[in-house]
Write a protein that holds these residues in place. Structure first.
Motif, mmCIF file in Angstrom:
data_model
loop_
_atom_site.group_PDB
_atom_site.id
_atom_site.type_symbol
_atom_site.label_atom_id
_atom_site.label_comp_id
_atom_site.label_asym_id
_atom_site.label_seq_id
_atom_site.Cartn_x
_atom_site.Cartn_y
_atom_site.Cartn_z
ATOM 1 N N THR A 15 47.648 30.599 31.338
ATOM 2 C CA THR A 15 46.437 29.780 31.348
ATOM 3 C C THR A 15 46.708 28.458 32.046
ATOM 4 O O THR A 15 47.730 27.812 31.793
ATOM 5 C CB THR A 15 45.972 29.519 29.914
ATOM 6 N N GLY A 16 45.793 28.091 32.942
ATOM 7 C CA GLY A 16 45.915 26.831 33.662
ATOM 8 C C GLY A 16 46.628 26.935 34.999
ATOM 9 O O GLY A 16 46.563 25.996 35.802
ATOM 10 N N GLU A 17 47.295 28.038 35.258
ATOM 11 C CA GLU A 17 47.996 28.209 36.530
ATOM 12 C C GLU A 17 46.993 28.419 37.661
ATOM 13 O O GLU A 17 45.895 28.951 37.456
ATOM 14 C CB GLU A 17 48.926 29.417 36.479
ATOM 15 N N LYS A 18 47.392 28.049 38.862
ATOM 16 C CA LYS A 18 46.615 28.351 40.060
ATOM 17 C C LYS A 18 47.091 29.702 40.571
ATOM 18 O O LYS A 18 48.296 29.918 40.740
ATOM 19 C CB LYS A 18 46.817 27.271 41.115
ATOM 20 N N VAL A 19 46.153 30.599 40.811
ATOM 21 C CA VAL A 19 46.490 31.970 41.166
ATOM 22 C C VAL A 19 45.868 32.326 42.518
ATOM 23 O O VAL A 19 44.702 32.019 42.769
ATOM 24 C CB VAL A 19 45.976 32.961 40.102
ATOM 25 N N PHE A 20 46.670 32.945 43.366
ATOM 26 C CA PHE A 20 46.188 33.409 44.665
ATOM 27 C C PHE A 20 46.261 34.937 44.714
ATOM 28 O O PHE A 20 47.325 35.512 44.477
ATOM 29 C CB PHE A 20 47.062 32.836 45.798
ATOM 30 N N LEU A 21 45.156 35.562 45.029
ATOM 31 C CA LEU A 21 45.142 36.996 45.274
ATOM 32 C C LEU A 21 44.841 37.196 46.757
ATOM 33 O O LEU A 21 43.851 36.688 47.272
ATOM 34 C CB LEU A 21 44.075 37.697 44.424
ATOM 35 N N ASN A 84 39.672 34.618 30.131
ATOM 36 C CA ASN A 84 38.513 35.465 30.432
ATOM 37 C C ASN A 84 38.474 35.922 31.897
ATOM 38 O O ASN A 84 37.549 36.620 32.315
ATOM 39 C CB ASN A 84 37.193 34.782 30.042
ATOM 40 N N GLN A 85 39.486 35.537 32.656
ATOM 41 C CA GLN A 85 39.617 36.030 34.014
ATOM 42 C C GLN A 85 40.609 37.196 34.107
ATOM 43 O O GLN A 85 40.906 37.690 35.194
ATOM 44 C CB GLN A 85 40.017 34.903 34.970
ATOM 45 N N THR A 86 41.105 37.617 32.963
ATOM 46 C CA THR A 86 41.906 38.838 32.918
ATOM 47 C C THR A 86 41.009 40.004 33.316
ATOM 48 O O THR A 86 39.979 40.241 32.698
ATOM 49 C CB THR A 86 42.472 39.060 31.508
ATOM 50 N N SER A 87 41.409 40.722 34.360
ATOM 51 C CA SER A 87 40.542 41.753 34.912
ATOM 52 C C SER A 87 41.263 42.491 36.027
ATOM 53 O O SER A 87 42.365 42.134 36.443
ATOM 54 C CB SER A 87 39.259 41.112 35.478
ATOM 55 N N MET A 88 40.586 43.548 36.540
ATOM 56 C CA MET A 88 41.020 44.202 37.774
ATOM 57 C C MET A 88 40.217 43.592 38.920
ATOM 58 O O MET A 88 38.984 43.501 38.847
ATOM 59 C CB MET A 88 40.762 45.706 37.705
ATOM 60 N N TYR A 89 40.914 43.187 39.973
ATOM 61 C CA TYR A 89 40.258 42.577 41.130
ATOM 62 C C TYR A 89 40.382 43.510 42.335
ATOM 63 O O TYR A 89 41.481 43.934 42.699
ATOM 64 C CB TYR A 89 40.862 41.210 41.441
ATOM 65 N N LEU A 90 39.238 43.817 42.930
ATOM 66 C CA LEU A 90 39.197 44.727 44.066
ATOM 67 C C LEU A 90 38.696 43.994 45.305
ATOM 68 O O LEU A 90 37.691 43.290 45.255
ATOM 69 C CB LEU A 90 38.277 45.913 43.780
ATOM 70 N N CYS A 91 39.403 44.188 46.383
ATOM 71 C CA CYS A 91 39.001 43.656 47.681
ATOM 72 C C CYS A 91 38.408 44.791 48.507
ATOM 73 O O CYS A 91 38.817 45.959 48.366
ATOM 74 C CB CYS A 91 40.222 43.063 48.382
ATOM 75 N N ALA A 92 37.449 44.477 49.377
ATOM 76 C CA ALA A 92 36.855 45.489 50.249
ATOM 77 C C ALA A 92 36.533 44.867 51.596
ATOM 78 O O ALA A 92 36.397 43.645 51.725
ATOM 79 C CB ALA A 92 35.591 46.077 49.616
ATOM 80 N N SER A 93 36.397 45.716 52.599
ATOM 81 C CA SER A 93 35.997 45.235 53.922
ATOM 82 C C SER A 93 35.045 46.232 54.558
ATOM 83 O O SER A 93 35.013 47.414 54.190
ATOM 84 C CB SER A 93 37.207 45.019 54.818
ATOM 85 N N SER A 94 34.258 45.741 55.525
ATOM 86 C CA SER A 94 33.345 46.619 56.249
ATOM 87 C C SER A 94 33.044 46.025 57.611
ATOM 88 O O SER A 94 33.217 44.820 57.844
ATOM 89 C CB SER A 94 32.036 46.818 55.468
ATOM 90 N N LEU A 95 32.592 46.891 58.516
ATOM 91 C CA LEU A 95 32.150 46.424 59.824
ATOM 92 C C LEU A 95 30.846 45.670 59.680
ATOM 93 O O LEU A 95 30.056 45.937 58.777
ATOM 94 C CB LEU A 95 31.915 47.622 60.753
ATOM 95 N N THR A 110 44.174 44.682 42.109
ATOM 96 C CA THR A 110 45.203 43.877 41.441
ATOM 97 C C THR A 110 44.793 43.714 39.997
ATOM 98 O O THR A 110 43.718 43.188 39.703
ATOM 99 C CB THR A 110 45.350 42.491 42.091
ATOM 100 N N ARG A 111 45.649 44.179 39.101
ATOM 101 C CA ARG A 111 45.412 43.996 37.668
ATOM 102 C C ARG A 111 46.003 42.665 37.255
ATOM 103 O O ARG A 111 47.219 42.516 37.218
ATOM 104 C CB ARG A 111 46.050 45.136 36.881
ATOM 105 N N LEU A 112 45.145 41.686 36.983
ATOM 106 C CA LEU A 112 45.580 40.342 36.601
ATOM 107 C C LEU A 112 45.455 40.165 35.097
ATOM 108 O O LEU A 112 44.389 40.428 34.521
ATOM 109 C CB LEU A 112 44.739 39.283 37.318
ATOM 110 N N THR A 113 46.532 39.716 34.493
ATOM 111 C CA THR A 113 46.525 39.368 33.078
ATOM 112 C C THR A 113 46.825 37.880 32.963
ATOM 113 O O THR A 113 47.825 37.406 33.514
ATOM 114 C CB THR A 113 47.576 40.167 32.294
ATOM 115 N N VAL A 114 45.956 37.162 32.265
ATOM 116 C CA VAL A 114 46.164 35.728 32.040
ATOM 117 C C VAL A 114 46.474 35.526 30.554
ATOM 118 O O VAL A 114 45.666 35.874 29.683
ATOM 119 C CB VAL A 114 44.935 34.907 32.449
ATOM 120 N N LEU A 115 47.663 34.992 30.284
ATOM 121 C CA LEU A 115 48.099 34.821 28.888
ATOM 122 C C LEU A 115 47.827 33.410 28.365
ATOM 123 O O LEU A 115 47.835 32.457 29.157
ATOM 124 C CB LEU A 115 49.599 35.131 28.788
#
Lengths: 115, 114
Positions: A15-21, A84-95, A110-115
């Motif tokens: 909690t409180g960390e800066k996270v980059f995905l 409450n930001q613990t979640s699976m994060y999905l990236c997508a792209s399209s033309l 990316t499965r992110l767990t915030v403790l």
């Protein structure tokens, strides 16, 4: 084949960390998207980008920001991670193109767990 | 705002049988796009089938077909001759076009019984 890669499959932060995905696509797609996926809620759009340095808010942008400095890379940033930001994060792209709406290609998540 | 509703959290079908997954949506637009995505246990989402709202003909991709009822705002997915590899989460999604993101339903977990 279109390939969308995400920097980590699993991530644990405090909690409180800066996270980059990070998300990278190799097919020169203009549009890129970040979703979060939660059980029983499906996928919800956080942010998207239709060009370098451009960004648009999705349905749930609060607590997140994004960066797109290069066409192939789209980063999701959690300025101060919360549980409450613990979640699976999905990236997508399209033309890009108005008609027809183009297929979105997804990364593995990316499965992110915030403790 | 557009909404997508999948009323079946879970469905089970015997191998080789046919199953239909339901999806309804709400929109005030006349031109839009609908998709079914599949997410197997490995988590990579893949497109199954898509439908342009201005096309009256229902889309078909091999064993997968849709029943698109524009007036009723209904977009169901039929899987014929179900196979074990069809077991996955299935998501119905709406897109207004262009660079818009997708609006997803909550998903249907499809179980294939051998």
């Amino acid at each position: 084949d279109v390939k969308v890669t995400q920097s980590s499959r699993y991530l644990v932060k405090r909690t409180g960390e800066k996270v980059f995905l990070e998300c990278v696509q190799d097919m020169d797609h203009e549009n890129m998207f970040w979703y979060r996926q939660d059980p029983g809620l499906g996928l919800r759009l956080i942010y998207f980008s239709y060009d370098v340095k451009m960004k648009e808010k999705g349905d749930i942008p609060e607590g997140y920001s994004v960066s797109r400095e290069k066409k192939e890379r789209f980063s999701l940033i959690l300025e101060s991670a919360s549980t409450n930001q613990t979640s699976m994060y999905l990236c997508a792209s399209s033309l890009q193109g108005f008609l027809p709406a183009n297929e979105q290609f997804f990364g593995p998540g990316t499965r992110l767990t915030v403790l | 705002a557009q909404t997508v509703t999948q009323s079946q959290p879970e469905m089970s079908v015997q191998e080789a049988e046919t199953v239909t997954l339901s999806c309804t949506y709400d929109t005030s637009e006349s031109d839009y796009y609908l998709f079914w995505y599949k997410q197997p246990p490995s988590r990579q989402m893949i497109l199954v089938i898509r439908q342009e709202a201005y096309k009256q003909q229902n889309a078909t991709e091999n064993r997968f077909s849709v029943n698109f009822q524009k007036a009723a705002k209904s977009f169901s997915l039929k899987i014929s001759d179900s196979q074990l590899g069809d077991a996955a989460m299935y998501f119905c999604a709406y897109c207004g076009g262009g660079a818009d993101g997708l609006t997803f339903g909550k998903g249907t977990h499809l179980i294939i019984q051998p």
